[in-house]
Design a protein around this motif. Structure first.
Motif, PDB file in Angstrom:
ATOM      1  N   SER A  43     -31.081  14.888 -19.686  1.00 27.69           N
ATOM      2  CA  SER A  43     -32.129  15.516 -18.871  1.00 27.69           C
ATOM      3  C   SER A  43     -31.609  16.021 -17.529  1.00 27.69           C
ATOM      4  N   GLY A  44     -30.372  15.668 -17.164  1.00 28.80           N
ATOM      5  CA  GLY A  44     -29.799  16.141 -15.906  1.00 28.80           C
ATOM      6  C   GLY A  44     -29.774  15.115 -14.796  1.00 28.80           C
ATOM      7  N   LYS A  45     -30.055  13.840 -15.110  1.00 29.38           N
ATOM      8  CA  LYS A  45     -30.129  12.819 -14.073  1.00 29.38           C
ATOM      9  C   LYS A  45     -28.820  12.669 -13.306  1.00 29.38           C
ATOM     10  N   THR A  46     -27.705  12.547 -14.032  1.00 30.52           N
ATOM     11  CA  THR A  46     -26.420  12.334 -13.363  1.00 30.52           C
ATOM     12  C   THR A  46     -26.037  13.536 -12.514  1.00 30.52           C
ATOM     13  N   THR A  47     -26.274  14.735 -13.027  1.00 34.13           N
ATOM     14  CA  THR A  47     -25.968  15.941 -12.247  1.00 34.13           C
ATOM     15  C   THR A  47     -26.794  15.976 -10.973  1.00 34.13           C
ATOM     16  N   LEU A  48     -28.078  15.643 -11.071  1.00 33.16           N
ATOM     17  CA  LEU A  48     -28.931  15.615  -9.884  1.00 33.16           C
ATOM     18  C   LEU A  48     -28.452  14.548  -8.910  1.00 33.16           C
ATOM     19  N   MET A  49     -28.078  13.389  -9.411  1.00 32.77           N
ATOM     20  CA  MET A  49     -27.598  12.320  -8.528  1.00 32.77           C
ATOM     21  C   MET A  49     -26.315  12.733  -7.816  1.00 32.77           C
ATOM     22  N   LEU A  50     -25.428  13.423  -8.512  1.00 29.26           N
ATOM     23  CA  LEU A  50     -24.185  13.874  -7.882  1.00 29.26           C
ATOM     24  C   LEU A  50     -24.466  14.883  -6.772  1.00 29.26           C
ATOM     25  N   MET A  51     -25.472  15.723  -6.950  1.00 27.22           N
ATOM     26  CA  MET A  51     -25.833  16.661  -5.881  1.00 27.22           C
ATOM     27  C   MET A  51     -26.428  15.918  -4.697  1.00 27.22           C
ATOM     28  N   LEU A  52     -27.256  14.926  -4.952  1.00 24.51           N
ATOM     29  CA  LEU A  52     -27.834  14.134  -3.865  1.00 24.51           C
ATOM     30  C   LEU A  52     -26.750  13.340  -3.130  1.00 24.51           C
ATOM     31  N   ALA A  53     -25.708  12.955  -3.863  1.00 22.51           N
ATOM     32  CA  ALA A  53     -24.599  12.204  -3.259  1.00 22.51           C
ATOM     33  C   ALA A  53     -23.601  13.102  -2.538  1.00 22.51           C
ATOM     34  N   THR A  54     -23.880  14.390  -2.467  1.00 19.63           N
ATOM     35  CA  THR A  54     -23.046  15.414  -1.816  1.00 19.63           C
ATOM     36  C   THR A  54     -21.705  15.601  -2.526  1.00 19.63           C
ATOM     37  N   LEU A  55     -21.621  15.207  -3.792  1.00 18.06           N
ATOM     38  CA  LEU A  55     -20.381  15.352  -4.549  1.00 18.06           C
ATOM     39  C   LEU A  55     -20.381  16.598  -5.427  1.00 18.06           C
ATOM     40  N   LEU A  56     -21.522  17.260  -5.496  1.00 12.59           N
ATOM     41  CA  LEU A  56     -21.667  18.466  -6.285  1.00 12.59           C
ATOM     42  C   LEU A  56     -22.583  19.402  -5.518  1.00 12.59           C
ATOM     43  N   ASP A  73     -24.434  19.739   7.172  1.00 13.06           N
ATOM     44  CA  ASP A  73     -24.070  18.540   7.952  1.00 13.06           C
ATOM     45  C   ASP A  73     -23.676  17.423   6.991  1.00 13.06           C
ATOM     46  N   THR A  74     -22.701  17.739   6.154  1.00 14.33           N
ATOM     47  CA  THR A  74     -22.315  16.836   5.068  1.00 14.33           C
ATOM     48  C   THR A  74     -21.806  15.492   5.580  1.00 14.33           C
ATOM     49  N   ALA A  75     -21.029  15.493   6.637  1.00 13.62           N
ATOM     50  CA  ALA A  75     -20.455  14.245   7.151  1.00 13.62           C
ATOM     51  C   ALA A  75     -21.553  13.280   7.585  1.00 13.62           C
ATOM     52  N   ALA A  76     -22.563  13.786   8.285  1.00 15.05           N
ATOM     53  CA  ALA A  76     -23.657  12.923   8.727  1.00 15.05           C
ATOM     54  C   ALA A  76     -24.473  12.421   7.543  1.00 15.05           C
ATOM     55  N   ALA A  77     -24.677  13.289   6.548  1.00 18.22           N
ATOM     56  CA  ALA A  77     -25.413  12.875   5.348  1.00 18.22           C
ATOM     57  C   ALA A  77     -24.667  11.761   4.634  1.00 18.22           C
ATOM     58  N   ARG A  78     -23.353  11.909   4.499  1.00 20.73           N
ATOM     59  CA  ARG A  78     -22.560  10.889   3.809  1.00 20.73           C
ATOM     60  C   ARG A  78     -22.516   9.584   4.588  1.00 20.73           C
ATOM     61  N   ALA A  79     -22.533   9.668   5.910  1.00 19.27           N
ATOM     62  CA  ALA A  79     -22.518   8.459   6.732  1.00 19.27           C
ATOM     63  C   ALA A  79     -23.807   7.659   6.562  1.00 19.27           C
ATOM     64  N   SER A  80     -24.890   8.350   6.178  1.00 24.96           N
ATOM     65  CA  SER A  80     -26.175   7.684   5.983  1.00 24.96           C
ATOM     66  C   SER A  80     -26.332   7.117   4.586  1.00 24.96           C
ATOM     67  N   LEU A 159     -29.708   4.644  -0.314  1.00 18.67           N
ATOM     68  CA  LEU A 159     -28.891   4.185  -1.438  1.00 18.67           C
ATOM     69  C   LEU A 159     -29.182   5.011  -2.678  1.00 18.67           C
ATOM     70  N   LEU A 160     -28.119   5.470  -3.332  1.00 19.20           N
ATOM     71  CA  LEU A 160     -28.217   6.155  -4.618  1.00 19.20           C
ATOM     72  C   LEU A 160     -27.509   5.289  -5.652  1.00 19.20           C
ATOM     73  N   LEU A 161     -28.240   4.838  -6.651  1.00 13.99           N
ATOM     74  CA  LEU A 161     -27.689   3.903  -7.631  1.00 13.99           C
ATOM     75  C   LEU A 161     -27.862   4.472  -9.029  1.00 13.99           C
ATOM     76  N   ASP A 162     -26.747   4.744  -9.712  1.00 14.84           N
ATOM     77  CA  ASP A 162     -26.779   5.312 -11.055  1.00 14.84           C
ATOM     78  C   ASP A 162     -26.465   4.213 -12.072  1.00 14.84           C
ATOM     79  N   GLU A 163     -27.484   3.764 -12.803  1.00 13.48           N
ATOM     80  CA  GLU A 163     -27.346   2.702 -13.804  1.00 13.48           C
ATOM     81  C   GLU A 163     -26.700   1.440 -13.221  1.00 13.48           C
ATOM     82  N   PRO A 164     -27.232   0.902 -12.135  1.00 13.52           N
ATOM     83  CA  PRO A 164     -26.573  -0.238 -11.477  1.00 13.52           C
ATOM     84  C   PRO A 164     -26.609  -1.535 -12.272  1.00 13.52           C
TER      85      PRO A 164
END
Length: 332
Positions: A43-56, A73-80, A159-164
């Motif tokens: 359904s696209g969950k992992t792809t969406l999570m990677l975009m939210l994690a600033t990795l895609l 402002d990627t650095a500030a987003a990642r710091a959060s 926090l972004l948790l993929d299948e924790p």
């Protein structure tokens, strides 16, 4: 001034070549809340999570993490942000303790502070006894605990948790649920994916459904939830199993006897929650000593089934093809 959302995605889309994976997805996670992201495989969950994690990088749309624009402002987003992927990537030469120390150093923690934070996280995630083990020797569940600890090193507010919970034993699952609830109580906004819907039902206060790469409208989710609550099977257990069976029979209710580790239970279909409450009151008033009274399946699981069924029904824009038409394999 209002507090910004922990996570806000608006109209996010992403394709890989000619294959569109996420289309116009929109979601919001508030600080101090746990939101479940649910959808079938593909359904696209992992792809969406990677975009939210600033990795895609999204092809379209915007993402904000803790009020920071993830694109500009990627650095500030990642710091959060604390990110726990489905599979832990680790440094094979390092021990569990050294891995946490290394991540702490990457986030700018000085040696003394990093050591104290590592010790705190080892205790929190139940890894004290494994602190000096090299990461390749860990089991899948132990790696999941280390992955959560790494995501928490810098005390993120998101926090972004993929299948924790994948690979965790029951004790570790209980520990993880407690940790996540405590973090939410401290104001951390959490988005979590899992195929174990019963787990999500216990901790999530809100759910976002992803279907065919699109987030389902919340009105549709609410309607599906209401429909899911009707006609559910319920499980009832009493100290006196035969007395319970007689009481249900006297009320004209057909039930099925089933065995469980706790003893015999009776299952029956109940029209809605109001009818369930009335039945429980009637049984207790009649002297039945009820020790278990609950739906057989969670509301989240039933809602998932309702939405899946709705998506398979042809609507105004989904005409039923004639019986003689050949199958093309195209999405209806």
């Amino acid at each position: 001034m209002s507090t910004p959302a922990a996570i806000e995605a608006i109209g996010v889309s992403r394709s890989f070549g000619a294959v569109s994976v996420v289309h116009d997805a929109t979601l919001r996670v508030e600080p101090g809340s746990i939101t479940a992201l649910v959808g079938p495989n593909g359904s696209g969950k992992t792809t969406l999570m990677l975009m939210l994690a600033t990795l895609l990088k999204p092809d379209a749309g915007s993402v904000r993490i803790g009020g920071h624009d993830a694109g500009s402002d990627t650095a500030a987003a990642r710091a959060s942000l604390g990110w726990m992927p489905d599979t832990l990537g680790s440094w094979p030469a390092l021990t569990v303790r050294e891995s946490l120390d290394a991540v702490a150093s990457m986030y700018g923690l000085r040696a003394a502070e990093a050591g104290a934070r590592t010790a705190e996280l080892l205790e929190l995630t139940g890894l004290v006894g494994l602190a000096d083990r090299r990461t390749p020797t860990l089991s899948r569940g132990q790696k999941q605990r280390l992955s959560l600890a790494r995501a928490l090193v810098h005390r993120p507010r998101v926090l972004l948790l993929d299948e924790p919970a994948a690979g965790l034993d029951p004790e570790a699952r209980i520990m993880q649920r407690r940790i996540l609830k405590d973090l939410a109580a401290e104001g951390v906004g959490i988005l979590i994916t899992s195929h174990v819907l019963d787990e999500l039902d216990e901790i999530a206060s809100r759910v976002v459904f992803l279907r065919d790469g699109r987030t389902v409208d919340q009105d549709d989710v609410e309607q599906a939830t209401v429909a899911a609550m009707r006609g559910r099977d319920w499980r009832i257990r009493a100290l006196d199993a035969s007395g319970l069976a007689s009481a249900l029979e006297a009320l004209g209710l057909a039930s099925i006897a089933e065995s469980s580790l706790a003893g015999q239970v009776r299952t029956l279909q109940i029209s809605d929650d109001a009818a369930a409450a009335a039945l429980l009151a009637s049984l207790v008033t009649g002297g039945a000593r009820i020790v278990e009274f609950a739906p057989v399946t969670s509301a989240l699981e039933q809602t998932f089934v309702q939405l899946a069924a709705a998506s398979s029904e042809p609507g105004p824009s989904q005409p039923v093809p004639p019986q003689s038409a050949p199958e093309t394999g195209a999405e209806q």
